[in-house]
Design a protein around this motif. Sequence first.
Motif, PDB file in Angstrom:
ATOM      1  N   LEU A 195      -8.705 -18.514  30.848  1.00 16.98           N
ATOM      2  CA  LEU A 195      -7.548 -17.947  30.957  1.00 16.98           C
ATOM      3  C   LEU A 195      -7.234 -17.685  29.298  1.00 16.98           C
ATOM      4  O   LEU A 195      -6.764 -16.207  29.893  1.00 16.98           O
ATOM      5  CB  LEU A 195      -6.416 -19.033  31.826  1.00 16.98           C
ATOM      6  CG  LEU A 195      -4.933 -18.837  31.281  1.00 16.98           C
ATOM      7  CD1 LEU A 195      -5.039 -17.526  32.482  1.00 16.98           C
ATOM      8  CD2 LEU A 195      -3.990 -19.473  31.919  1.00 16.98           C
ATOM      9  N   LYS A 196      -6.257 -17.716  28.837  1.00 14.44           N
ATOM     10  CA  LYS A 196      -5.581 -18.048  27.492  1.00 14.44           C
ATOM     11  C   LYS A 196      -6.780 -16.621  27.009  1.00 14.44           C
ATOM     12  O   LYS A 196      -6.456 -15.539  26.387  1.00 14.44           O
ATOM     13  CB  LYS A 196      -5.816 -18.733  26.432  1.00 14.44           C
ATOM     14  CG  LYS A 196      -4.610 -19.555  27.040  1.00 14.44           C
ATOM     15  CD  LYS A 196      -3.840 -20.177  26.361  1.00 14.44           C
ATOM     16  CE  LYS A 196      -3.109 -21.691  27.216  1.00 14.44           C
ATOM     17  NZ  LYS A 196      -2.240 -22.374  26.500  1.00 14.44           N
ATOM     18  N   THR A 197      -7.808 -16.963  26.649  1.00 14.50           N
ATOM     19  CA  THR A 197      -9.058 -15.952  25.487  1.00 14.50           C
ATOM     20  C   THR A 197      -9.268 -14.605  26.607  1.00 14.50           C
ATOM     21  O   THR A 197      -9.426 -14.047  26.097  1.00 14.50           O
ATOM     22  CB  THR A 197     -10.214 -16.296  25.723  1.00 14.50           C
ATOM     23  OG1 THR A 197     -10.974 -16.937  26.655  1.00 14.50           O
ATOM     24  CG2 THR A 197     -10.038 -17.724  24.923  1.00 14.50           C
ATOM     25  N   SER A 198      -9.238 -14.589  27.741  1.00 17.27           N
ATOM     26  CA  SER A 198      -9.977 -13.695  28.640  1.00 17.27           C
ATOM     27  C   SER A 198      -8.614 -12.524  29.083  1.00 17.27           C
ATOM     28  O   SER A 198      -8.151 -11.340  28.893  1.00 17.27           O
ATOM     29  CB  SER A 198      -9.873 -13.688  30.356  1.00 17.27           C
ATOM     30  OG  SER A 198     -11.136 -14.662  30.087  1.00 17.27           O
ATOM     31  N   ALA A 199      -7.504 -13.565  29.109  1.00 18.96           N
ATOM     32  CA  ALA A 199      -6.180 -13.179  29.136  1.00 18.96           C
ATOM     33  C   ALA A 199      -5.468 -12.143  27.750  1.00 18.96           C
ATOM     34  O   ALA A 199      -4.708 -10.561  27.646  1.00 18.96           O
ATOM     35  CB  ALA A 199      -4.901 -13.342  29.236  1.00 18.96           C
ATOM     36  N   ASN A 200      -5.981 -12.424  26.645  1.00 22.50           N
ATOM     37  CA  ASN A 200      -5.621 -11.738  24.817  1.00 22.50           C
ATOM     38  C   ASN A 200      -6.031 -10.771  25.080  1.00 22.50           C
ATOM     39  O   ASN A 200      -5.755  -9.757  24.641  1.00 22.50           O
ATOM     40  CB  ASN A 200      -5.635 -13.441  23.990  1.00 22.50           C
ATOM     41  CG  ASN A 200      -4.344 -14.133  23.716  1.00 22.50           C
ATOM     42  OD1 ASN A 200      -3.401 -13.112  23.505  1.00 22.50           O
ATOM     43  ND2 ASN A 200      -4.730 -15.697  24.939  1.00 22.50           N
ATOM     44  N   GLN A 201      -7.708 -11.428  25.728  1.00 25.78           N
ATOM     45  CA  GLN A 201      -8.216  -9.881  25.296  1.00 25.78           C
ATOM     46  C   GLN A 201      -8.116  -8.488  26.243  1.00 25.78           C
ATOM     47  O   GLN A 201      -7.812  -7.493  25.464  1.00 25.78           O
ATOM     48  CB  GLN A 201     -10.069 -10.302  25.207  1.00 25.78           C
ATOM     49  CG  GLN A 201     -10.728  -8.715  25.353  1.00 25.78           C
ATOM     50  CD  GLN A 201     -12.775  -9.547  26.139  1.00 25.78           C
ATOM     51  OE1 GLN A 201     -12.864 -10.824  25.876  1.00 25.78           O
ATOM     52  NE2 GLN A 201     -13.734  -8.359  25.582  1.00 25.78           N
ATOM     53  N   MET A 202      -8.011  -9.198  27.516  1.00 28.90           N
ATOM     54  CA  MET A 202      -7.469  -7.765  28.597  1.00 28.90           C
ATOM     55  C   MET A 202      -6.320  -7.366  28.065  1.00 28.90           C
ATOM     56  O   MET A 202      -6.084  -5.834  28.186  1.00 28.90           O
ATOM     57  CB  MET A 202      -8.229  -8.082  30.378  1.00 28.90           C
ATOM     58  CG  MET A 202      -9.153  -8.904  30.528  1.00 28.90           C
ATOM     59  SD  MET A 202     -10.696  -7.196  30.639  1.00 28.90           S
ATOM     60  CE  MET A 202     -11.295  -7.199  28.839  1.00 28.90           C
ATOM     61  N   LEU A 203      -4.843  -8.342  27.817  1.00 28.11           N
ATOM     62  CA  LEU A 203      -4.292  -7.126  28.342  1.00 28.11           C
ATOM     63  C   LEU A 203      -3.704  -6.459  26.712  1.00 28.11           C
ATOM     64  O   LEU A 203      -3.426  -6.003  26.484  1.00 28.11           O
ATOM     65  CB  LEU A 203      -2.888  -8.345  28.544  1.00 28.11           C
ATOM     66  CG  LEU A 203      -2.898  -9.679  29.870  1.00 28.11           C
ATOM     67  CD1 LEU A 203      -1.848  -9.667  29.764  1.00 28.11           C
ATOM     68  CD2 LEU A 203      -2.844  -8.081  31.097  1.00 28.11           C
ATOM     69  N   ALA A 204      -4.617  -7.293  25.470  1.00 23.65           N
ATOM     70  CA  ALA A 204      -4.905  -6.562  24.224  1.00 23.65           C
ATOM     71  C   ALA A 204      -5.204  -5.136  24.808  1.00 23.65           C
ATOM     72  O   ALA A 204      -4.673  -4.024  23.960  1.00 23.65           O
ATOM     73  CB  ALA A 204      -5.227  -7.268  23.333  1.00 23.65           C
ATOM     74  N   SER A 205      -6.660  -5.794  24.956  1.00 20.07           N
ATOM     75  CA  SER A 205      -7.527  -3.940  25.101  1.00 20.07           C
ATOM     76  C   SER A 205      -6.105  -3.227  26.550  1.00 20.07           C
ATOM     77  O   SER A 205      -6.377  -2.027  26.018  1.00 20.07           O
ATOM     78  CB  SER A 205      -8.337  -4.205  26.274  1.00 20.07           C
ATOM     79  OG  SER A 205      -8.853  -2.786  27.202  1.00 20.07           O
ATOM     80  N   MET A 206      -5.348  -3.521  27.274  1.00 18.13           N
ATOM     81  CA  MET A 206      -4.493  -2.673  28.283  1.00 18.13           C
ATOM     82  C   MET A 206      -3.661  -2.056  27.054  1.00 18.13           C
ATOM     83  O   MET A 206      -3.053  -0.857  27.030  1.00 18.13           O
ATOM     84  CB  MET A 206      -4.134  -3.186  28.966  1.00 18.13           C
ATOM     85  CG  MET A 206      -3.330  -2.734  30.237  1.00 18.13           C
ATOM     86  SD  MET A 206      -3.128  -2.811  31.802  1.00 18.13           S
ATOM     87  CE  MET A 206      -1.743  -4.367  31.265  1.00 18.13           C
ATOM     88  N   ARG A 207      -2.594  -2.974  26.360  1.00 18.35           N
ATOM     89  CA  ARG A 207      -1.290  -2.241  25.383  1.00 18.35           C
ATOM     90  C   ARG A 207      -1.951  -1.456  24.874  1.00 18.35           C
ATOM     91  O   ARG A 207      -1.610  -0.355  24.122  1.00 18.35           O
ATOM     92  CB  ARG A 207      -1.382  -3.617  24.942  1.00 18.35           C
ATOM     93  CG  ARG A 207      -0.237  -3.476  24.029  1.00 18.35           C
ATOM     94  CD  ARG A 207       0.628  -4.436  23.602  1.00 18.35           C
ATOM     95  NE  ARG A 207      -0.402  -4.962  22.515  1.00 18.35           N
ATOM     96  CZ  ARG A 207      -1.270  -6.612  22.342  1.00 18.35           C
ATOM     97  NH1 ARG A 207      -0.453  -7.335  22.764  1.00 18.35           N
ATOM     98  NH2 ARG A 207      -2.074  -6.603  21.038  1.00 18.35           N
ATOM     99  N   HIS A 208      -3.252  -1.363  23.479  1.00 19.00           N
ATOM    100  CA  HIS A 208      -3.969  -0.802  22.946  1.00 19.00           C
ATOM    101  C   HIS A 208      -4.468   1.000  23.475  1.00 19.00           C
ATOM    102  O   HIS A 208      -4.155   1.490  23.170  1.00 19.00           O
ATOM    103  CB  HIS A 208      -4.967  -0.946  22.702  1.00 19.00           C
ATOM    104  CG  HIS A 208      -6.490  -0.260  21.734  1.00 19.00           C
ATOM    105  ND1 HIS A 208      -5.747   0.196  20.123  1.00 19.00           N
ATOM    106  CD2 HIS A 208      -7.496   0.487  22.004  1.00 19.00           C
ATOM    107  CE1 HIS A 208      -6.627   1.558  19.853  1.00 19.00           C
ATOM    108  NE2 HIS A 208      -7.874   1.084  20.797  1.00 19.00           N
ATOM    109  N   SER A 209      -4.905   0.537  24.521  1.00 16.80           N
ATOM    110  CA  SER A 209      -4.941   1.966  26.168  1.00 16.80           C
ATOM    111  C   SER A 209      -3.847   2.872  25.662  1.00 16.80           C
ATOM    112  O   SER A 209      -3.649   3.811  26.093  1.00 16.80           O
ATOM    113  CB  SER A 209      -6.434   1.389  27.457  1.00 16.80           C
ATOM    114  OG  SER A 209      -7.272   0.905  26.878  1.00 16.80           O
TER     115      SER A 209
END
Length: 168
Positions: A9-23
């Motif tokens: 949960l935490k690794t996936s959310a951190n990667q994906m939401l950080a990616s979205m924030r970066h985009s």
Amino acid sequence: MSDTLSYILKTSANQMLASMRHSLKKGEAQARATDVEDSVFLSARLYPDMLPLSRQVQIACDNAARGAARLSGVEIPSFPDVETTFAELMARCEAALAFVNSVDDAKVDASEHETLQIPMGPQTMPMQGRQYLTTFVLTNMIFHVTMTYALLRHQGVALGKRDFLTGK
């Protein structure tokens, strides 16, 4: 490394939401550089019956936060859908990530084989914690992060696979 529910949960959310924030940050920079209002980008759709970019971000964040809440047995946080700017959507990503990272790992991990009642419209669907995380929470979150990426690319934002995978 472990594949506990909390780790996934935490690794996936951190990667994906950080990616979205970066985009979103790159989208904001593009809007500023071209003197285009945020609302033009944030209302973008690939097809008329599709939800706009802003809603894609909201749903991705909600999936991560609601999943964390249900898996840890805590109250689902309220994130009203009021964002109208890139900055507000990036703040929502931060709030969702902060919530996901705050849930107790032991409680999340304890729900692995527990049957949860997941609301699906007017009904509920029983799912064990691991199934809920892997086939519902993560797939929905990744879908909406991908749509955000695609909508920004469609608006001319210079994003590539590395942006999506790493958020850098």
